[in-house]
Write a protein that holds these residues in place. Structure first.
Motif, PDB file in Angstrom:
ATOM      1  N   THR A   8       0.832  -1.202   0.000  1.00 41.45           N
ATOM      2  CA  THR A   8       0.000   0.000   0.000  1.00 41.45           C
ATOM      3  C   THR A   8       0.865   1.250   0.000  1.00 41.45           C
ATOM      4  OG1 THR A   8      -0.104  -0.067   2.418  1.00 41.45           O
ATOM      5  CG2 THR A   8      -1.883  -1.157   1.201  1.00 41.45           C
ATOM      6  N   GLU A   9       2.176   1.087  -0.212  1.00 35.82           N
ATOM      7  CA  GLU A   9       3.073   2.238  -0.122  1.00 35.82           C
ATOM      8  C   GLU A   9       2.901   3.202  -1.292  1.00 35.82           C
ATOM      9  OE1 GLU A   9       6.782  -0.294   1.392  1.00 35.82           O
ATOM     10  OE2 GLU A   9       7.149   1.854   1.318  1.00 35.82           O
ATOM     11  N   ASP A 196      13.055   1.054 -10.575  1.00 39.17           N
ATOM     12  CA  ASP A 196      14.047   1.855 -11.293  1.00 39.17           C
ATOM     13  C   ASP A 196      13.807   1.791 -12.801  1.00 39.17           C
ATOM     14  OD1 ASP A 196      15.480   2.845  -9.105  1.00 39.17           O
ATOM     15  OD2 ASP A 196      16.760   1.067  -9.000  1.00 39.17           O
ATOM     16  N   ALA A 197      13.486   0.582 -13.301  1.00 35.48           N
ATOM     17  CA  ALA A 197      13.237   0.429 -14.733  1.00 35.48           C
ATOM     18  C   ALA A 197      12.039   1.268 -15.174  1.00 35.48           C
ATOM     19  CB  ALA A 197      13.011  -1.047 -15.075  1.00 35.48           C
ATOM     20  N   PHE A 198      10.970   1.280 -14.376  1.00 37.42           N
ATOM     21  CA  PHE A 198       9.832   2.128 -14.697  1.00 37.42           C
ATOM     22  C   PHE A 198      10.257   3.597 -14.747  1.00 37.42           C
ATOM     23  CE2 PHE A 198       6.784  -1.237 -12.933  1.00 37.42           C
ATOM     24  CZ  PHE A 198       6.298  -1.563 -14.190  1.00 37.42           C
ATOM     25  N   GLY A 199      11.066   4.012 -13.802  1.00 34.02           N
ATOM     26  CA  GLY A 199      11.501   5.400 -13.770  1.00 34.02           C
ATOM     27  C   GLY A 199      12.361   5.781 -14.947  1.00 34.02           C
ATOM     28  N   SER A 244      12.111   7.236  -8.626  1.00 35.67           N
ATOM     29  CA  SER A 244      11.244   6.494  -7.706  1.00 35.67           C
ATOM     30  C   SER A 244       9.811   7.008  -7.800  1.00 35.67           C
ATOM     31  CB  SER A 244      11.752   6.633  -6.266  1.00 35.67           C
ATOM     32  OG  SER A 244      13.051   6.103  -6.138  1.00 35.67           O
ATOM     33  N   LYS A 245       8.856   6.106  -7.577  1.00 38.43           N
ATOM     34  CA  LYS A 245       7.432   6.472  -7.563  1.00 38.43           C
ATOM     35  C   LYS A 245       7.067   7.313  -8.788  1.00 38.43           C
ATOM     36  CE  LYS A 245       7.280   6.277  -2.512  1.00 38.43           C
ATOM     37  NZ  LYS A 245       6.900   6.953  -1.250  1.00 38.43           N
ATOM     38  N   GLY A 252       6.346  16.470 -11.952  1.00 42.95           N
ATOM     39  CA  GLY A 252       7.219  15.756 -12.877  1.00 42.95           C
ATOM     40  C   GLY A 252       6.978  14.267 -12.927  1.00 42.95           C
ATOM     41  N   GLY A 253       5.952  13.769 -12.260  1.00 41.33           N
ATOM     42  CA  GLY A 253       5.615  12.354 -12.353  1.00 41.33           C
ATOM     43  C   GLY A 253       4.941  12.045 -13.677  1.00 41.33           C
TER      44      GLY A 253
END
Length: 482
Positions: A8-9, A196-199, A244-245, A252-253
């Motif tokens: 849930t983080e 990290d790969a998603f980022g 991250s996240k 900027g997300g």
């Protein structure tokens, strides 16, 4: 069985943990079977497009700037190999090369052209590595399914077709995360590496829909997502730090940036019903060689032509009503001469070709058929309009609704409405996907090799070395529209 929710983080962490944890036993049999046939359809598309003129231009140009002595083969090309990143780019451009590849009707993207090239590159890259790792068919299928699940969910978090209406090439926006997820799963990365790969992948996302009018680069833009997602996973494997996240960051997300100017993002869609509702089942297989939003127009015309003797000379006007995403994608005014890519993206052109020829096939876009005078006499009589009532339909897939009205010179009016086109109303079955493979490759692939490719894909569960598929795919395929 895999249990959810895993965390849930944050949305990104939860998705990363799901990608890392998904295994063969956690996936229902019908999802595995559907994925197998989506893979077969991707191979069909690549073989058909391997030696189209724009495909040959892309291959030759990229191989001039990249190593021609790499380890990753090119589909439909004999003895052509390069590195994993350019191979992913090229093989994606082949799968996307003739507008025959799969699409998701709610979150528009072409999953096969994003996921399969990255995974094929990894299969060859890992086999040629120092430890010579063999990728099994089960590992390949799990990784592919991860990609098939992630891409549409990221798209739905951004409102699906809304981003297409705003001028982004939606699949190249949603697709970077899908490629990174599939590649990370095949590399057996842990959840921190996957995040990290998603980022790393999402910061590269891009794609302009103006590529659809005359540009060859439209065929390659899903390849940017495939290549960049693979790059992201390989960098994360080396412990290179990504954002991250990345999905939920407010400044900027990924979701915040791409939702800007549209409806608010819905981050929870990224992880909604993971391992419960499988988006793999919502990936559609195309029966026609054109943009998916025009398929309902073709179905309307098929219905009207089956009940009436409609000749081009007897038509006073045609009106095609579409929802906003389909209209903005395919309702633009075509002008002579139109390029092949433009013809495949334009509802009026496709409608005229179907009225005259009675079908839309690969040969519709051959040099002798493109820009025919009789076709251009009919196109100006066709009006495509945005019908706002279709935008309000509650089910996203229903928004592919199209109403077509033909007015004849004698005053008769013929009209029909298709809510969900062929391949969406009822997904093409496994047998129909095989039939598509046979039909499109019958003059391109020897019959015995056709059967070997089908059997290989059907038996992926028992495959010990996925690199063996390259023995079936790496031969020079002729052009279908030469």
């Amino acid at each position: 069985m895999l249990e959810t929710p895993l965390s849930t983080e944050s949305v990104t962490q939860t998705l990363s943990e799901w990608v890392a944890a998904l295994d063969w036993e956690s996936i229902p049999d019908n999802i595995k079977e559907r994925a197998q046939y989506l893979i077969l359809d991707g191979l069909t598309c690549a073989l058909v497009a391997a030696h189209l003129p724009w495909s040959e231009t892309a291959v030759n140009a990229i191989l001039r700037m990249e190593s021609p002595s790499g380890t990753c083969p090119l589909i439909g090309w004999k003895d052509k190999r390069t590195g994993p990143l350019p191979a992913a780019l090229i093989n994606s451009a082949l799968i996307q090369g003739f507008e025959l590849d799969d699409y998701h009707s709610i979150a528009p993207l072409h999953s096969g052209s994003i996921i399969l090239p990255a995974l094929f590159s990894l299969v060859a890259h890992l086999r040629a590595s120092t430890d010579g790792r063999k990728v099994t068919g089960k590992e390949f299928l799990v990784a592919a399914i991860v990609g098939y699940e992630v891409g549409p969910r990221v798209g739905m978090a951004l409102g699906g077709g809304n981003i297409l209406s705003r001028g982004w090439h939606s699949g190249t926006v949603f697709g970077h995360a899908a490629s990174a997820a599939a590649s990370s799963r095949l590399l057996n990365l842990d959840s921190n590496q996957i995040e990290d790969a998603f980022g790393i992948a999402c910061t590269q996302a891009c794609g302009l829909m103006s590529a659809q009018f005359e540009s060859s680069v439209k065929r390659m833009q899903h390849g940017f997502a495939s290549r960049n997602g693979l790059f992201a996973a390989l960098m994360a494997e080396a412990r290179y730090k990504g954002i991250s996240k990345v999905f939920e960051r407010p400044y900027g997300g990924f979701l915040a940036v791409f939702a800007n100017g549209g409806d608010p993002a819905a981050p929870d869609e990224v992880i909604k019903d993971l391992s419960v509702e499988w988006q793999t089942l919502n990936i559609n297989v195309k029966p026609y060689a054109c943009m998916g939003g025009i398929h309902a127009t073709i179905d309307c015309l098929k219905e009207l032509q089956s009940k009436n003797d409609i000749q081009a000379a007897d038509i006073r006007s045609i009106q095609i009503e579409m929802s906003e995403p389909a209209f903005k994608h395919g309702g633009w005014k075509a002008e002579k001469p139109v390029a092949v890519i433009g013809a495949q993206m334009n509802a009026a052109y496709i409608a005229a070709a179907h009225i005259i020829d009675g079908d839309i096939t690969m040969h519709t876009f051959s040099s002798s058929m493109l820009n025919r005078e009789e076709l251009w006499q009919l196109v100006p009589k066709i009006e495509v309009i945005h019908q706002t009532e279709f935008d309000e339909l509650p089910n996203h897939a229903d928004k592919m609704c199209t109403r077509t009205t033909i007015v004849l010179t004698n005053g008769d009016q013929l009209t029909t409405t298709v809510v969900r086109p062929t391949g969406v109303k009822r997904p093409l079955t496994s047998d129909e996907i095989i039939a598509k493979f046979h039909s499109l490759t019958s003059d391109l692939v020897p019959e015995n090799r056709q059967e070997e490719i089908i059997q290989f894909v059907q038996n992926l569960e028992n495959c010990d070395d996925m690199s063996e598929i390259f023995n079936l795919l790496n031969f020079d395929v002729p052009s279908p529209i030469a």
